[in-house]
Design an enzyme around this catalytic site. Structure first.
Site, short mmCIF file in Angstrom:
data_model
loop_
_atom_site.label_atom_id
_atom_site.label_comp_id
_atom_site.label_asym_id
_atom_site.label_seq_id
_atom_site.Cartn_x
_atom_site.Cartn_y
_atom_site.Cartn_z
N SER A 116 1.07 -6.19 10.67
CA SER A 116 0.68 -5.28 9.59
C SER A 116 0.10 -4.03 10.23
O SER A 116 -0.54 -4.10 11.29
CB SER A 116 -0.38 -5.95 8.71
OG SER A 116 -1.03 -4.99 7.91
N SER A 117 0.29 -2.90 9.54
CA SER A 117 -0.23 -1.65 10.11
C SER A 117 -1.75 -1.69 10.29
O SER A 117 -2.29 -0.93 11.09
CB SER A 117 0.17 -0.47 9.21
OG SER A 117 -0.28 -0.69 7.90
N CYS A 118 -2.43 -2.60 9.56
CA CYS A 118 -3.89 -2.64 9.69
C CYS A 118 -4.33 -3.28 11.01
O CYS A 118 -5.51 -3.29 11.32
CB CYS A 118 -4.53 -3.34 8.50
SG CYS A 118 -4.22 -5.09 8.46
N TYR A 145 -7.91 -9.83 8.07
CA TYR A 145 -6.44 -9.92 8.03
C TYR A 145 -5.87 -9.41 9.36
O TYR A 145 -4.95 -9.99 9.93
CB TYR A 145 -5.95 -9.06 6.86
CG TYR A 145 -4.48 -9.13 6.57
CD1 TYR A 145 -3.90 -10.30 6.09
CD2 TYR A 145 -3.66 -8.01 6.72
CE1 TYR A 145 -2.54 -10.35 5.78
CE2 TYR A 145 -2.32 -8.04 6.41
CZ TYR A 145 -1.76 -9.22 5.94
OH TYR A 145 -0.42 -9.27 5.63
N LYS A 149 -3.36 -11.14 12.10
CA LYS A 149 -2.08 -10.53 12.45
C LYS A 149 -2.01 -10.26 13.96
O LYS A 149 -0.94 -10.42 14.57
CB LYS A 149 -1.87 -9.23 11.66
CG LYS A 149 -1.63 -9.48 10.18
CD LYS A 149 -0.29 -10.15 9.99
CE LYS A 149 -0.01 -10.64 8.61
NZ LYS A 149 1.31 -11.28 8.47
N HIS A 188 -2.06 -4.00 -3.96
CA HIS A 188 -2.11 -2.77 -3.18
C HIS A 188 -2.06 -1.57 -4.14
O HIS A 188 -1.90 -1.74 -5.35
CB HIS A 188 -0.93 -2.72 -2.20
CG HIS A 188 -1.08 -3.69 -1.07
ND1 HIS A 188 -0.48 -4.92 -1.07
CD2 HIS A 188 -1.78 -3.61 0.09
CE1 HIS A 188 -0.81 -5.56 0.04
NE2 HIS A 188 -1.58 -4.79 0.77
N LYS A 196 -2.20 0.48 -13.97
CA LYS A 196 -3.27 1.21 -14.68
C LYS A 196 -2.70 2.33 -15.56
O LYS A 196 -3.14 2.53 -16.69
CB LYS A 196 -4.23 1.83 -13.66
CG LYS A 196 -5.15 0.82 -12.97
CD LYS A 196 -6.08 1.58 -12.02
CE LYS A 196 -6.87 0.68 -11.12
NZ LYS A 196 -7.70 1.43 -10.16
O1 GFB Z 1 -2.95 -0.23 -0.84
P1 GFB Z 1 -4.32 -0.44 -0.38
O2 GFB Z 1 -5.13 -1.49 -1.05
O3 GFB Z 1 -4.22 -0.72 1.16
O4 GFB Z 1 -5.15 0.94 -0.57
P2 GFB Z 1 -4.71 -0.16 2.58
C1 GFB Z 1 -4.65 2.17 -0.12
C2 GFB Z 1 -5.56 3.29 -0.57
O5 GFB Z 1 -5.44 3.44 -1.98
C3 GFB Z 1 -7.05 3.09 -0.28
C4 GFB Z 1 -6.71 3.56 -2.55
O6 GFB Z 1 -7.62 4.31 0.14
C5 GFB Z 1 -7.60 2.70 -1.65
O7 GFB Z 1 -8.97 3.03 -1.82
N1 GFB Z 1 -6.70 3.12 -3.97
C6 GFB Z 1 -6.93 3.91 -5.03
C7 GFB Z 1 -6.45 1.89 -4.44
N2 GFB Z 1 -6.89 3.21 -6.17
C8 GFB Z 1 -6.57 1.94 -5.83
C9 GFB Z 1 -6.39 0.74 -6.59
O8 GFB Z 1 -6.50 0.71 -7.82
N3 GFB Z 1 -6.06 -0.37 -5.90
C10 GFB Z 1 -5.93 -0.36 -4.52
N4 GFB Z 1 -5.59 -1.50 -3.90
N5 GFB Z 1 -6.13 0.76 -3.79
C11 GFB Z 1 -4.28 -2.63 3.19
C12 GFB Z 1 -5.00 -3.71 3.93
O9 GFB Z 1 -5.01 -1.48 3.35
O10 GFB Z 1 -3.01 -2.36 3.72
C13 GFB Z 1 -4.17 -4.90 4.08
O11 GFB Z 1 -6.22 -4.00 3.26
C14 GFB Z 1 -2.73 -4.60 4.50
O12 GFB Z 1 -4.79 -5.72 5.00
C15 GFB Z 1 -2.13 -3.42 3.76
O13 GFB Z 1 -2.69 -4.33 5.87
C16 GFB Z 1 -0.82 -2.95 4.33
O14 GFB Z 1 -3.58 0.58 3.19
O15 GFB Z 1 -5.98 0.59 2.52
#
Ligand code: GFB
Length: 326
Positions: A116-118, A145, A149, A188, A196
């Site tokens: 995963s990119s994280c 996570y 990974k 995500h 939403k």
């Molecule tokens: O997609 P996301 O949860 O993954 O969030 P990450 C990406 C960005 O979207 C963050 C913003 O800056 C969130 O704060 N965001 C805005 C939101 N509104 C929302 C919302 O309603 N829901 C969510 N989920 N985000 C994940 C990792 O990180 O990436 C995992 O936590 C995994 O481990 C995945 O690696 C690929 O890119 O931040």
């Protein structure tokens, strides 16, 4: 037929097990593998819980696939990662350790571990190249996570070195598409925004909350492109180094929100909740190794959003999915 690592490994006619076939990535792999001539194997969780070593070994021993895509994982967005650290660390460590050992014991010829990119450092130089791995501290919200990974990558490398197994690791950038999980507590950002915005539209509301500041950048790749790259690499790549699956489009979260609103035809306003985490400030992957092998993505961000919104609106209850693809 005998292949050495580095020689082509066509899937046509082979038994191929997709672990995690109910998840977004696993189901896209099933769609893609349907065109390869492979004999695809899947298992429901009631048959084999991959967090259990004995069950995993028994199932692999009984079915003896030649190739395995390790797409099973407990997955979720930034908040689920941050608030369910034990599940994200334990489930994913157990799944990958059990799968790798069981594949080795039952003589699986080739395994693709999904990173995963994280797993790259929070402040890695952008776009992030494969050799950035383990060069700096992780993003705290998804460190659990990420550690699992990273363990998957190291397991693949260790079994390669000690036992000569052709186990490889592919690292996808942020993925989205049909079959995603739209549960707001676990999803995500793309499915969260689609849900939403469509809920606001249905309820006649003119504001929608977005987590964080809106300034983070993410690269998004449509899941069917990612599955295509996974099959491409399974058939052609053999090596210890991880290989990025990327080539998607990089946007700020603010811009993404506008694109989702435009796709849904919603004209309201986004309200940013800076108490929610931003996560990594920027995350895009360097794709030159994969692109240099001749692979190209086909579905851009807007087309991918169109397909995902359409699927969400017609998929009924199926659209709520599950956070886990075990
Ligand atoms: O997609 P996301 O949860 O993954 O969030 P990450 C990406 C960005 O979207 C963050 C913003 O800056 C969130 O704060 N965001 C805005 C939101 N509104 C929302 C919302 O309603 N829901 C969510 N989920 N985000 C994940 C990792 O990180 O990436 C995992 O936590 C995994 O481990 C995945 O690696 C690929 O890119 O931040």
């Amino acid at each position: 037929m005998s292949e050495l690592p580095g020689q082509p490994f066509p899937l046509n006619g082979r038994k191929v097990y997709v672990a995690g076939h109910r998840g977004m990535v696993g189901s896209a792999l099933l769609r893609r593998l349907g065109t390869t001539g492979a004999q695809v194997l899947t298992a429901e969780r009631r048959e084999v819980d991959l967090r259990r070593q004995d069950q995993t070994e028994r199932w692999l021993e009984a079915h003896r696939p030649e190739a395995v895509f390790a797409a099973a994982a407990t997955v979720g967005g930034i908040l689920a990662n941050d608030t369910r650290p034990a599940e994200f660390l334990y489930d994913n460590l157990a799944i990958i350790a059990n799968l790798i050992q069981a594949c080795h014991r039952s003589g699986v010829r080739k395994v693709m571990v999904l990173g995963s990119s994280c797993m790259y450092p929070r402040l890695a130089a952008q776009p992030i190249a494969e050799d950035s791995v383990l060069t700096g501290p992780l993003e705290p919200t998804n460190q659990w996570y990420a550690v699992a990974k990273l363990a998957g990558l190291k397991l693949a490398q260790a079994y390669r070195r000690q036992y000569g197994c052709d186990f490889i690791t592919a690292v996808p950038t942020n993925l989205f598409g049909v079959g995603d999980n739209f549960d707001p507590a676990a999803s995500h950002v793309i499915p969260a925004m689609i849900r939403k915005v469509t809920d606001a539209q249905a309820g006649g509301r003119d504001t929608v909350e977005v987590w964080g500041t809106g300034s983070p950048e993410r690269e998004f790749l449509y899941v069917d492109d990612a599955a295509d790259a996974m099959v491409f690499l399974m058939e052609r790549y053999s090596g210890e180094e991880p290989i990025n699956i990327a080539g998607g489009q990089t946007v700020t979260i603010r811009r993404l929100a506008e694109l989702v609103a435009a796709e849904c035809g919603w004209r309201g306003r986004f309200v940013y909740d800076a108490d929610k985490p931003d996560g990594m400030p920027r995350k895009a992957l360097e794709a030159s190794r994969l692109l240099g092998m001749g692979w190209r993505p086909e579905i851009g961000l807007q087309e991918g959003l169109r397909r995902t919104c359409a699927w969400f609106l017609q998929a009924g209850d199926a659209r709520l999915g599950t956070a886990a693809a075990i």
